[in-house]
Design a protein around this motif. Structure first.
Motif, PDB file in Angstrom:
ATOM      1  N   GLU A 146     -56.069 -78.951 -14.442  1.00  0.00           N
ATOM      2  CA  GLU A 146     -56.255 -80.334 -14.006  1.00  0.00           C
ATOM      3  C   GLU A 146     -55.162 -81.221 -14.602  1.00  0.00           C
ATOM      4  N   LEU A 147     -54.860 -80.988 -15.869  1.00  0.00           N
ATOM      5  CA  LEU A 147     -53.842 -81.798 -16.552  1.00  0.00           C
ATOM      6  C   LEU A 147     -52.465 -81.589 -15.924  1.00  0.00           C
ATOM      7  N   ILE A 148     -52.162 -80.363 -15.516  1.00  0.00           N
ATOM      8  CA  ILE A 148     -50.877 -80.093 -14.872  1.00  0.00           C
ATOM      9  C   ILE A 148     -50.784 -80.837 -13.543  1.00  0.00           C
ATOM     10  N   HIS A 149     -51.885 -80.880 -12.799  1.00  0.00           N
ATOM     11  CA  HIS A 149     -51.881 -81.635 -11.539  1.00  0.00           C
ATOM     12  C   HIS A 149     -51.703 -83.128 -11.805  1.00  0.00           C
ATOM     13  N   PHE A 150     -52.339 -83.629 -12.849  1.00  0.00           N
ATOM     14  CA  PHE A 150     -52.135 -85.038 -13.219  1.00  0.00           C
ATOM     15  C   PHE A 150     -50.672 -85.266 -13.572  1.00  0.00           C
ATOM     16  N   ALA A 151     -50.096 -84.363 -14.349  1.00  0.00           N
ATOM     17  CA  ALA A 151     -48.694 -84.481 -14.741  1.00  0.00           C
ATOM     18  C   ALA A 151     -47.783 -84.436 -13.515  1.00  0.00           C
ATOM     19  N   ALA A 152     -48.138 -83.616 -12.530  1.00  0.00           N
ATOM     20  CA  ALA A 152     -47.334 -83.524 -11.314  1.00  0.00           C
ATOM     21  C   ALA A 152     -47.283 -84.866 -10.589  1.00  0.00           C
ATOM     22  N   SER A 153     -48.376 -85.614 -10.663  1.00  0.00           N
ATOM     23  CA  SER A 153     -48.402 -86.934 -10.027  1.00  0.00           C
ATOM     24  C   SER A 153     -47.453 -87.908 -10.711  1.00  0.00           C
ATOM     25  N   GLN A 154     -47.021 -87.546 -11.932  1.00  0.00           N
ATOM     26  CA  GLN A 154     -46.077 -88.367 -12.702  1.00  0.00           C
ATOM     27  C   GLN A 154     -44.720 -87.669 -12.832  1.00  0.00           C
ATOM     28  N   ASN A 155     -44.500 -86.643 -12.004  1.00  0.00           N
ATOM     29  CA  ASN A 155     -43.250 -85.858 -12.042  1.00  0.00           C
ATOM     30  C   ASN A 155     -43.003 -85.209 -13.399  1.00  0.00           C
ATOM     31  N   LYS A 156     -44.088 -84.733 -14.025  1.00  0.00           N
ATOM     32  CA  LYS A 156     -43.976 -84.111 -15.347  1.00  0.00           C
ATOM     33  C   LYS A 156     -44.657 -82.739 -15.382  1.00  0.00           C
ATOM     34  N   ALA A 157     -44.820 -82.107 -14.246  1.00  0.00           N
ATOM     35  CA  ALA A 157     -45.543 -80.833 -14.210  1.00  0.00           C
ATOM     36  C   ALA A 157     -44.841 -79.755 -15.024  1.00  0.00           C
ATOM     37  N   LYS A 158     -43.544 -79.636 -14.883  1.00  0.00           N
ATOM     38  CA  LYS A 158     -42.788 -78.609 -15.602  1.00  0.00           C
ATOM     39  C   LYS A 158     -42.927 -78.784 -17.109  1.00  0.00           C
ATOM     40  N   GLU A 159     -42.769 -80.017 -17.564  1.00  0.00           N
ATOM     41  CA  GLU A 159     -42.867 -80.298 -18.995  1.00  0.00           C
ATOM     42  C   GLU A 159     -44.276 -80.053 -19.527  1.00  0.00           C
ATOM     43  N   MET A 160     -45.283 -80.428 -18.713  1.00  0.00           N
ATOM     44  CA  MET A 160     -46.670 -80.255 -19.147  1.00  0.00           C
ATOM     45  C   MET A 160     -47.030 -78.784 -19.231  1.00  0.00           C
TER      46      MET A 160
END
Length: 237
Positions: free
Chosen positions: A103-117
């Motif tokens: 879930e957190l990775i999907h949230f990060a993806a919404s902020q263009n931070k999926a790779k980093e997360m």
């Protein structure tokens, strides 16, 4: 070109495969044309951490082997990880349910931070012995990669991205994914497992060349530089 990657944070080969894939991609001149999407997968969806449990104990129960056999098995994984510069520590590793991590990775993806997360979660789980089932830990990790901690906490508390995770899991079943990491290139070619960088580079290049060849060129039927338009330098009046 789109590359989709199904993986689970509890999977050491997903961590290793991620680095091998990225090493391959970073060597390619056309990497800016590649879009990577991280998809959720759960190896052990029914498991939830119980205080005092260890990875060795978890593997012993789930695979029907002795703790000593579990330690020997993970030793081979540690050696493989070290070859790509990763320092996996199973002595401190905490088994965990990974649904909230996804879930957190999907949230990060919404902020263009999926790779980093995703990278931070792998590192916390395999190298730092953090419990990634603990929401307080997840919020802290989100903040460390530059995400708003209050927004991350709210996203996890409200299960806002749970549907997205379940959609990934269902899609994995439909595709027939039985093991991770699983890489899907332009919905045409698939690679399973932590392949070497050379193997990834070969598949990425092949997929990209075919994608590029089939991508239609834009033909301007009318072109007039004097016609009103807006560009990076502003609008012509």
């Amino acid at each position: 070109m789109l590359i989709e990657i199904w993986s689970d944070i509890m999977c050491p080969f997903c961590y290793i495969g991620k680095h091998q894939f990225e090493n391959a991609l970073n060597q390619l001149t056309f990497k800016s044309d590649i879009e990577v999407q991280y998809k959720s997968y759960q190896l052990n969806p029914e498991y939830h951490y119980v205080a005092g449990d260890t990875t060795y104990g978890f593997l012993s129960r789930s695979k029907g082997i002795s703790v000593e056999q579990a330690k020997e098995m993970t030793g081979h994984v540690v050696q493989m990880a070290s070859q790509v510069g990763l320092n996996i520590d199973f002595d401190t590793n905490i088994p965990a349910n990974t649904f909230k991590s996804h879930e957190l990775i999907h949230f990060a993806a919404s902020q263009n931070k999926a790779k980093e997360m995703k990278e931070r979660l792998f590192q916390a789980h395999f190298e730092q012995g953090k419990n990634i089932e603990d929401q307080a830990v997840l919020v802290q990790l989100a903040e460390e990669v530059g995400l708003n901690p209050e927004e991350a906490r709210e996203a996890l508390k409200t299960d806002r991205y749970a549907t997205a995770v379940r959609r990934d899991l269902q899609e994995a079943k439909q595709i027939g994914i039985r093991g991770v990491p699983f890489f899907l290139f332009d919905r045409k070619y698939a690679v399973s497992g932590a392949q070497g960088a050379d193997a990834f580079q070969e598949v990425i290049t092949k997929s990209y060349e075919e994608w590029k060849a089939n991508k239609p060129d834009i033909t301007f039927l009318k072109s007039n530089d004097d016609a009103p338009n807006c560009g990076n330098d502003g609008c012509t009046i």
